[in-house]
Design an enzyme around this catalytic site. Structure first.
Site, PDB file in Angstrom:
ATOM      1  CG  ASP A  40      -1.692   1.393   1.524  1.00 29.34           C
ATOM      2  OD1 ASP A  40      -2.279   1.629   0.597  1.00 29.34           O
ATOM      3  OD2 ASP A  40      -2.274   2.447   2.102  1.00 29.34           O
ATOM      4  CB  SER A  41       0.214   4.813  -0.996  1.00 28.46           C
ATOM      5  OG  SER A  41      -1.081   4.691  -0.137  1.00 28.46           O
TER       6      SER A  41
ATOM      7  CB  CYS B 232      -3.008   0.969  -2.821  1.00 29.84           C
ATOM      8  SG  CYS B 232      -2.802   2.471  -3.370  1.00 29.84           S
TER       9      CYS B 232
ATOM     10  CD  GLU C 195      -0.166   7.020   6.389  1.00 31.10           C
ATOM     11  OE1 GLU C 195       1.023   6.546   6.619  1.00 31.10           O
ATOM     12  OE2 GLU C 195      -0.755   5.339   5.346  1.00 31.10           O
TER      13      GLU C 195
ATOM     14  CB  CYS D 110      -8.579   5.442   0.187  1.00 34.45           C
ATOM     15  SG  CYS D 110      -7.680   5.508   0.473  1.00 34.45           S
TER      16      CYS D 110
ATOM     17  CG  HIS E 190      -5.188   5.370   4.098  1.00 36.72           C
ATOM     18  ND1 HIS E 190      -4.375   4.766   2.651  1.00 36.72           N
ATOM     19  CD2 HIS E 190      -3.820   5.543   4.937  1.00 36.72           C
ATOM     20  CE1 HIS E 190      -2.592   5.104   3.042  1.00 36.72           C
ATOM     21  NE2 HIS E 190      -3.241   4.969   3.677  1.00 36.72           N
TER      22      HIS E 190
END
Length: 282
Positions: A16-17, A79, A158, A190, A192
């Site tokens: 993932d990012s 992602c 993040e 997403c 996240h």
């Protein structure tokens, strides 16, 4: 006569990012307890959402290459932006199964909706790619889709602020755009975003069903493991998962431990200089 147990004990790779893909891993640990996980989060270059497709594709190929070198048996692109921009390129270069998060999420949303009015929230890149809209309409041309980019969500997660008043403020301000709509289902487009799920659900109310694309993806992974006879055999031993990040190992470890609740969870920093090149077939 005792039956011999066979199976493929190689790990499943996830990238993932940043930390968002941990929401997919959490579901994998629940649904696939015999499987071993190797995860790489590209926190140093997060977010991917505002980046051009060529750059996201190049980064994704680098992450895939890193995981392939760890002898993975299946790759999960955990992602949405990378799935939108790089899934085809990665599949073209690998001989192992490669799973993205978009089609499983779209399929689940179509099952959940009653009014055929579905919302999608995601990064700028995912929303601009219209990947979810295309996947939804391809399966049901009558469905109505409203998509909204939420660029402020990923930085909140993040920075480990997803339980904070700041997160609530950001979510409420961003989702105001959905107020006049009559959606009954919302895709968290997403990986996240499930970390913000309680706040999102509180704002939209119980009448809107939230779809976690990551959780749906693991159901597809389970099917593929059985189909290709790649499932690991039952084991009484505790699996030793591996976590890597291109950013701060300390911050990543704090978020991962909070979300996954794994004992002895260690995170290794991977310098960007160690990434590069294109994945080779394995």
């Amino acid at each position: 006569m005792e039956r011999l147990t066979t199976g493929d004990t190689r790990p499943i790779g996830f990238f993932d990012s940043g930390v968002g893909g941990l929401t997919v891993v959490k579901e994998a640990l629940k649904q696939l307890p015999n499987e071993r996980v190797i995860y790489l989060g590209d926190t140093a270059r997060c977010p991917y959402g505002p980046r051009p497709q060529e750059q996201v594709e190049r980064f994704s190929l680098e992450l895939a290459n890193f995981l392939v070198q760890h002898d993975i048996k299946l790759l999960v692109i955990a992602c949405n932006t990378a799935t939108s921009f790089a899934l085809d390129a990665i599949r073209a270069r690998l001989t192992i199964p490669v799973v993205g998060v978009i089609v499983p999420g779209a399929r689940a949303a179509l099952k959940a909706t009653h009014k055929k009015k579905i919302g999608v929230i995601g990064t700028q890149g995912t929303i601009q790619s219209a990947a979810y809209t295309k996947a939804l309409v391809a399966k049901d041309p009558q469905v109505q889709v409203e998509a909204l980019a939420c660029p402020r969500f990923v930085p909140v997660v993040e920075s480990n602020q997803f339980h904070s008043p700041t997160a609530k403020k950001v979510v409420f301000e961003t989702l105001r755009a959905f107020q006049p709509l009559q959606i009954d289902t919302l895709i968290l487009g997403c990986t996240h975003y499930p970390l913000l799920r309680p706040i999102i659900q509180n704002y939209l109310g119980s009448g809107v069903t939230l779809i976690d694309s990551g959780a749906e993806t693991i159901s597809e992974v389970s099917t593929l493991l059985d189909y290709f006879e790649l499932a690991a055999p039952p084991s009484q031993e505790v699996q030793h998962h591996e976590f890597y990040t291109t950013g701060s190992a300390k911050l990543f470890q704090e978020i991962a431990h909070s979300w996954l609740q794994l004992q002895d969870l260690a995170v290794t920093h991977v310098p960007l200089t160690e990434l590069g090149g294109k994945p080779h077939a394995s």
